[in-house]
Write a protein that holds these residues in place. Structure first.
Motif, PDB file in Angstrom:
ATOM      1  N   GLU A   1      14.866   0.629  -0.561  1.00 20.40           N
ATOM      2  CA  GLU A   1      15.839  -0.416  -0.886  1.00 20.40           C
ATOM      3  C   GLU A   1      17.245   0.156  -1.088  1.00 20.40           C
ATOM      4  OE1 GLU A   1      14.472  -2.879  -4.105  1.00 20.40           O
ATOM      5  OE2 GLU A   1      12.930  -3.803  -2.862  1.00 20.40           O
ATOM      6  N   ARG A   2      17.323   1.398  -1.504  1.00 12.49           N
ATOM      7  CA  ARG A   2      18.621   2.044  -1.706  1.00 12.49           C
ATOM      8  C   ARG A   2      19.100   2.796  -0.472  1.00 12.49           C
ATOM      9  NH1 ARG A   2      18.085   5.878  -6.033  1.00 12.49           N
ATOM     10  NH2 ARG A   2      15.864   5.780  -5.702  1.00 12.49           N
ATOM     11  N   GLY A   3      18.324   2.730   0.617  1.00  9.98           N
ATOM     12  CA  GLY A   3      18.717   3.388   1.857  1.00  9.98           C
ATOM     13  C   GLY A   3      18.588   4.887   1.814  1.00  9.98           C
ATOM     14  N   ARG A   4      17.757   5.405   0.915  1.00 11.93           N
ATOM     15  CA  ARG A   4      17.612   6.856   0.747  1.00 11.93           C
ATOM     16  C   ARG A   4      16.416   7.439   1.476  1.00 11.93           C
ATOM     17  NH1 ARG A   4      20.139   8.662  -4.834  1.00 11.93           N
ATOM     18  NH2 ARG A   4      21.852   7.181  -4.836  1.00 11.93           N
ATOM     19  N   ARG A   5      15.669   6.592   2.144  1.00 16.36           N
ATOM     20  CA  ARG A   5      14.514   7.059   2.917  1.00 16.36           C
ATOM     21  C   ARG A   5      14.686   6.639   4.371  1.00 16.36           C
ATOM     22  NH1 ARG A   5      10.021   9.963   0.714  1.00 16.36           N
ATOM     23  NH2 ARG A   5      10.297   9.847  -1.518  1.00 16.36           N
ATOM     24  N   ASN A   6      14.067   7.397   5.230  1.00 15.89           N
ATOM     25  CA  ASN A   6      14.038   7.080   6.650  1.00 15.89           C
ATOM     26  C   ASN A   6      12.564   6.881   7.014  1.00 15.89           C
ATOM     27  OD1 ASN A   6      14.927   6.691   9.243  1.00 15.89           O
ATOM     28  ND2 ASN A   6      15.068   8.863   9.725  1.00 15.89           N
ATOM     29  N   PRO A   7      12.028   5.682   6.714  1.00 11.01           N
ATOM     30  CA  PRO A   7      10.586   5.480   6.874  1.00 11.01           C
ATOM     31  C   PRO A   7      10.158   5.493   8.338  1.00 11.01           C
ATOM     32  CG  PRO A   7      11.656   3.412   6.373  1.00 11.01           C
ATOM     33  CD  PRO A   7      12.703   4.475   6.242  1.00 11.01           C
ATOM     34  N   THR A   8       8.922   5.904   8.549  1.00 11.37           N
ATOM     35  CA  THR A   8       8.330   5.860   9.881  1.00 11.37           C
ATOM     36  C   THR A   8       8.076   4.405  10.257  1.00 11.37           C
ATOM     37  OG1 THR A   8       6.057   5.944   9.073  1.00 11.37           O
ATOM     38  CG2 THR A   8       7.162   8.075   9.499  1.00 11.37           C
ATOM     39  N   ILE A   9       7.822   4.167  11.519  1.00 10.05           N
ATOM     40  CA  ILE A   9       7.520   2.806  11.969  1.00 10.05           C
ATOM     41  C   ILE A   9       6.219   2.319  11.325  1.00 10.05           C
ATOM     42  CG2 ILE A   9       6.294   3.462  14.079  1.00 10.05           C
ATOM     43  CD1 ILE A   9       8.713   0.494  13.616  1.00 10.05           C
TER      44      ILE A   9
ATOM     45  N   GLY B   1       0.798  -1.216   0.000  1.00 13.12           N
ATOM     46  CA  GLY B   1       0.000   0.000   0.000  1.00 13.12           C
ATOM     47  C   GLY B   1       0.837   1.274   0.000  1.00 13.12           C
ATOM     48  N   ILE B   2       2.008   1.191  -0.633  1.00 14.26           N
ATOM     49  CA  ILE B   2       2.856   2.380  -0.757  1.00 14.26           C
ATOM     50  C   ILE B   2       3.295   2.521  -2.217  1.00 14.26           C
ATOM     51  CG2 ILE B   2       3.640   2.352   1.645  1.00 14.26           C
ATOM     52  CD1 ILE B   2       6.171   1.039   0.783  1.00 14.26           C
ATOM     53  N   HIS B   3       3.879   3.638  -2.558  1.00 15.22           N
ATOM     54  CA  HIS B   3       4.265   3.914  -3.943  1.00 15.22           C
ATOM     55  C   HIS B   3       5.539   3.166  -4.310  1.00 15.22           C
ATOM     56  CE1 HIS B   3       5.210   6.191  -7.569  1.00 15.22           C
ATOM     57  NE2 HIS B   3       3.918   6.507  -7.576  1.00 15.22           N
ATOM     58  N   ARG B   4       5.635   2.716  -5.559  1.00 13.94           N
ATOM     59  CA  ARG B   4       6.800   1.958  -6.016  1.00 13.94           C
ATOM     60  C   ARG B   4       8.104   2.727  -5.868  1.00 13.94           C
ATOM     61  NH1 ARG B   4      10.687   1.912  -9.128  1.00 13.94           N
ATOM     62  NH2 ARG B   4       9.916   3.693 -10.244  1.00 13.94           N
ATOM     63  N   THR B   5       8.081   4.013  -6.157  1.00 11.95           N
ATOM     64  CA  THR B   5       9.329   4.776  -6.033  1.00 11.95           C
ATOM     65  C   THR B   5       9.775   4.884  -4.580  1.00 11.95           C
ATOM     66  OG1 THR B   5       8.136   6.891  -6.044  1.00 11.95           O
ATOM     67  CG2 THR B   5       8.988   6.094  -8.159  1.00 11.95           C
ATOM     68  N   TYR B   6       8.828   4.844  -3.660  1.00 11.05           N
ATOM     69  CA  TYR B   6       9.175   4.856  -2.238  1.00 11.05           C
ATOM     70  C   TYR B   6       9.875   3.554  -1.873  1.00 11.05           C
ATOM     71  CZ  TYR B   6       8.712   6.313   2.629  1.00 11.05           C
ATOM     72  OH  TYR B   6       8.965   6.699   3.921  1.00 11.05           O
ATOM     73  N   VAL B   7       9.382   2.429  -2.397  1.00  8.99           N
ATOM     74  CA  VAL B   7      10.042   1.134  -2.176  1.00  8.99           C
ATOM     75  C   VAL B   7      11.458   1.183  -2.727  1.00  8.99           C
ATOM     76  CG1 VAL B   7      10.053  -1.323  -2.805  1.00  8.99           C
ATOM     77  CG2 VAL B   7       7.917  -0.230  -2.102  1.00  8.99           C
ATOM     78  N   SER B   8      11.627   1.732  -3.909  1.00 12.59           N
ATOM     79  CA  SER B   8      12.944   1.850  -4.513  1.00 12.59           C
ATOM     80  C   SER B   8      13.886   2.661  -3.618  1.00 12.59           C
ATOM     81  CB  SER B   8      12.831   2.499  -5.891  1.00 12.59           C
ATOM     82  OG  SER B   8      14.114   2.736  -6.434  1.00 12.59           O
TER      83      SER B   8
END
Length: 69
Positions: free
Chosen positions: A40-48, A30-37
């Motif tokens: 996976e590349r360690g470029r996001r700091n996702p919330t819990i 339930g999230i956007h594909r680019t967010y997954v990308s």
């Protein structure tokens, strides 16, 4: 190792082990594909909350996804 890198490596390995594309996995989570990308590349700091969304389609807890168990 940075936790973002570890999370990204775990997500990618588990996703690929199931034969899912990033788009398939993103739809399941339930999230956007680019967010997954970015994760996976360690470029996001996702919330819990996002980590829980990532873990759910893999049938694991957020903690296990972070640990790689």
């Amino acid at each position: 190792m940075d936790i973002r890198i570890r999370l990204g490596q775990n997500v990618r390995a588990l996703r690929e082990a199931r034969g899912w594309s990033q788009e398939d996995y993103a739809d399941r989570a339930g999230i956007h594909r680019t967010y997954v990308s970015d994760i996976e590349r360690g470029r996001r700091n996702p919330t819990i909350t996002v980590v829980e969304k990532l873990a759910a389609p893999l049938g694991m807890s957020a903690g296990a996804l972070l640990d790689g168990d």
